[in-house]
Write an enzyme that holds these catalytic residues in place. Structure first.
Site, PDB file in Angstrom:
ATOM      1  N   GLU A 270      40.660  42.693  36.876  1.00 58.12           N
ATOM      2  CA  GLU A 270      41.231  41.598  37.688  1.00 58.12           C
ATOM      3  C   GLU A 270      42.321  40.852  36.919  1.00 58.12           C
ATOM      4  O   GLU A 270      42.160  40.451  35.771  1.00 58.12           O
ATOM      5  CB  GLU A 270      40.167  40.617  38.191  1.00 58.12           C
TER       6      GLU A 270
ATOM      7  N   ASP B  29      41.653  42.363  45.477  1.00 54.64           N
ATOM      8  CA  ASP B  29      42.066  41.433  46.520  1.00 54.64           C
ATOM      9  C   ASP B  29      42.614  42.168  47.748  1.00 54.64           C
ATOM     10  O   ASP B  29      43.376  41.615  48.521  1.00 54.64           O
ATOM     11  CB  ASP B  29      43.138  40.481  45.963  1.00 54.64           C
TER      12      ASP B  29
HETATM   13  O1  AHR Z   1      43.999  43.492  38.274  1.00 59.56           O
HETATM   14  C1  AHR Z   1      45.005  44.068  39.052  1.00 59.56           C
HETATM   15  C2  AHR Z   1      44.992  43.582  40.455  1.00 59.56           C
HETATM   16  O2  AHR Z   1      45.403  42.247  40.499  1.00 59.56           O
HETATM   17  C3  AHR Z   1      43.663  43.553  41.163  1.00 59.56           C
HETATM   18  O3  AHR Z   1      43.216  44.808  41.606  1.00 59.56           O
HETATM   19  C4  AHR Z   1      43.965  42.657  42.316  1.00 59.56           C
HETATM   20  O4  AHR Z   1      42.836  42.012  42.807  1.00 59.56           O
HETATM   21  C5  AHR Z   1      44.985  41.674  41.747  1.00 59.56           C
HETATM   22  O5  AHR Z   1      46.092  41.605  42.584  1.00 59.56           O
END
Ligand code: AHR
Length: 481
Positions: free
Chosen positions: A204, A280
């Site tokens: 994340e 996300d």
């Molecule tokens: O960590 C990379 C990405 O960043 C994740 O998959 C996403 O949730 C956020 O936009």
């Protein structure tokens, strides 16, 4: 024994096990996945040929004959009910109705395992699966292991082709709230050596290749056609491993401390499961998934090495991507819609016009296409304009209109201009359905004299189910010019 029997003997049992190609437990003989067909929206489940075996793809082939099919559910084989279904909207919306992500074509990733045909999950940008209510997966800083088998030649630089642990809200809730396997060549966060693609961990707000937030050169560019990717984590420690799923052993690309950035030690895992998207619901990535698991506990390297031996013994291999009337590379063809109009182009617009042997030379050339080896995948084809050499039919943008554009040499152009031909969905002997390689739910469709890459029952007007089979079937003949 299957991969999950091996993890169980190692004391780190599977808490999620997903595959459309085979059973991951020796005794598993339940449903592997569910498909839905376009003709009547009916669904059916695909099970292994026998307990512990390869998927019975013949069930799918007969159920989906003369129509289209998508994968609606990838069942969890552990008995915990951690099934993967169409991902809902989150921080980002998907392109399907109500902001959901698209479902994958059931036929985009044909393979064989020990000679038996099976289908993987071919994920274009916009497609994703998720379970936000999984049980038994790691939470907080709890240990977990994961492996997945991907197509190491199908990737991109969009965010984020992931399989593993993510937020239960489909939203970015902060550093350390995910721990998933990532595969691709996006380099805005971490990267490895070379130009990618790399196996990294999506934790994340960052893809990580080692202890440094940006580059860690111990993580190599890796492109095996069948790729085993491993990410595992436990308090104060995590690792990336990988190798060729068709032969040999796993290598360790990183094993050490949690990344040098705040929020990743301890971890704050939430325990949802994602496939093909970011935490996300970022939907920019593409890739192909064949099988994968999540475990409880941190598997030993020895356990993973035994799983890799099991994967190699499953003998993943490529198979034909085409069917129906054969096309000869280098030949000129013309393609006639069921309305008697031919696929032509007017400038960069692909359209459909009446053409006969007494038409002008210019119109005959506009209706003639040179068959080329697929620019983005050599198992399929590209169609070069007869009167505009160097320009090819490609689908364009989120509207999926067919255009004739000059090849700009980019990977994206090559993939947008690659089509796999199949026996026509209208069931005639001499017709072809011409399916996008990188968006395999979409095929050339003649609709109100425009040509689009259409998906049966999708959100565009030209996706309408009525007359779909006829509109995506073209009589192939020698080119007018
Ligand atoms: O960590 C990379 C990405 O960043 C994740 O998959 C996403 O949730 C956020 O936009």
């Amino acid at each position: 024994a299957g991969p999950c029997d091996i993890y169980a003997s190692g004391g780190t049992p599977c808490v999620a096990a997903h595959s459309t190609t085979r059973a991951l437990f020796n005794s598993f003989n339940g449903a592997l996945y569910q498909v839905r067909r376009g003709s009547d929206s009916a669904t059916t489940n695909i099970a292994p040929l026998s307990a512990g075996g390869v998927a019975n793809s013949a069930t799918q082939d007969s159920f989906c004959a003369k129509t289209t099919c998508v994968i609606t559910t990838i069942f969890d084989q552990t008995g915990r009910g951690n099934h993967l279904t169409q991902a809902p909207p989150g921080g980002f919306k998907g392109p399907a109705a109500n902001g959901f992500d698209n479902l994958a074509s059931a036929t985009g990733a044909p393979v064989t395992l020990n000679g038996h045909k099976a289908y993987g999950v071919f994920i274009p940008p916009g497609t994703g699966y998720r379970n936000n209510a999984a049980s038994g997966t790691a939470k907080g800083d709890q240990a977990q292991g994961m492996y997945a088998i991907f197509d190491g030649t199908h990737f991109n630089g969009g965010c984020c082709f992931d399989y593993g642990n993510a937020e239960t809200s489909s939203k970015d809730t902060g550093n350390g709230h995910m721990e998933a396997i990532y595969f691709g060549n996006i380099n805005v966060w971490g990267s490895g050596s070379g130009s990618g693609p790399w196996i990294m961990a999506d934790l994340e707000n960052g893809l990580f290749s080692g202890v440094n937030v940006k580059q860690n050169t111990g993580d190599p560019t890796i492109t095996n056609r069948f790729l085993t990717a491993v990410v595992k984590g436990q308090p104060n420690n995590w690792a990336i491993r990988g190798g060729n799923a068709a032969s040999g052993s796993l290598s360790t690309f990183y094993n050490g401390a949690r990344p040098n950035a705040s929020g990743y030690n301890p971890m704050s895992k939430e325990g949802a499961i994602i496939l093909g998207i970011g935490g996300d619901n970022s939907i920019g990535a593409q890739g192909t998934f064949y099988e994968g698991v999540m475990t409880s506990g941190f598997p030993s390297d020895a356990t993973e090495n035994a799983v890799q031996a099991n994967i190699v013994a499953a003998k993943y291999a490529t198979t034909s991507q085409t069917s129906g009337p054969a096309l000869n590379v280098g030949s000129s063809i013309s393609l006639r819609a069921t309305t008697a109009h031919f696929i032509t182009h007017t400038g960069s617009t692909v359209d459909a016009q009446a053409v006969t042997s007494s038409s002008s030379t210019a119109l005959k050339q506009q209706a003639s296409w040179t068959v080329r080896t697929g620019l983005g995948n050599s198992a399929c084809f590209s169609f070069e304009s007869m009167d505009t050499p160097g320009s090819f039919i490609r689908h364009s943008g989120s509207g999926f209109q067919l255009m004739v554009n000059a090849n700009d040499g980019s990977k994206e152009f090559a993939e947008d201009a690659t089509f796999c031909t199949h026996a026509g969905l209208d069931g005639q002997d001499n017709t072809l359905t011409i399916t996008s390689w990188n968006h395999p739910t979409r095929s050339f469709r003649h609709f109100n004299n425009t040509l689009n890459a259409a998906s049966n029952g999708g959100v565009h007007a030209f996706d309408v189910t009525t007359s779909f089979n006829d509109d995506v079937s073209f009589v192939v003949s020698a080119g007018f010019a």
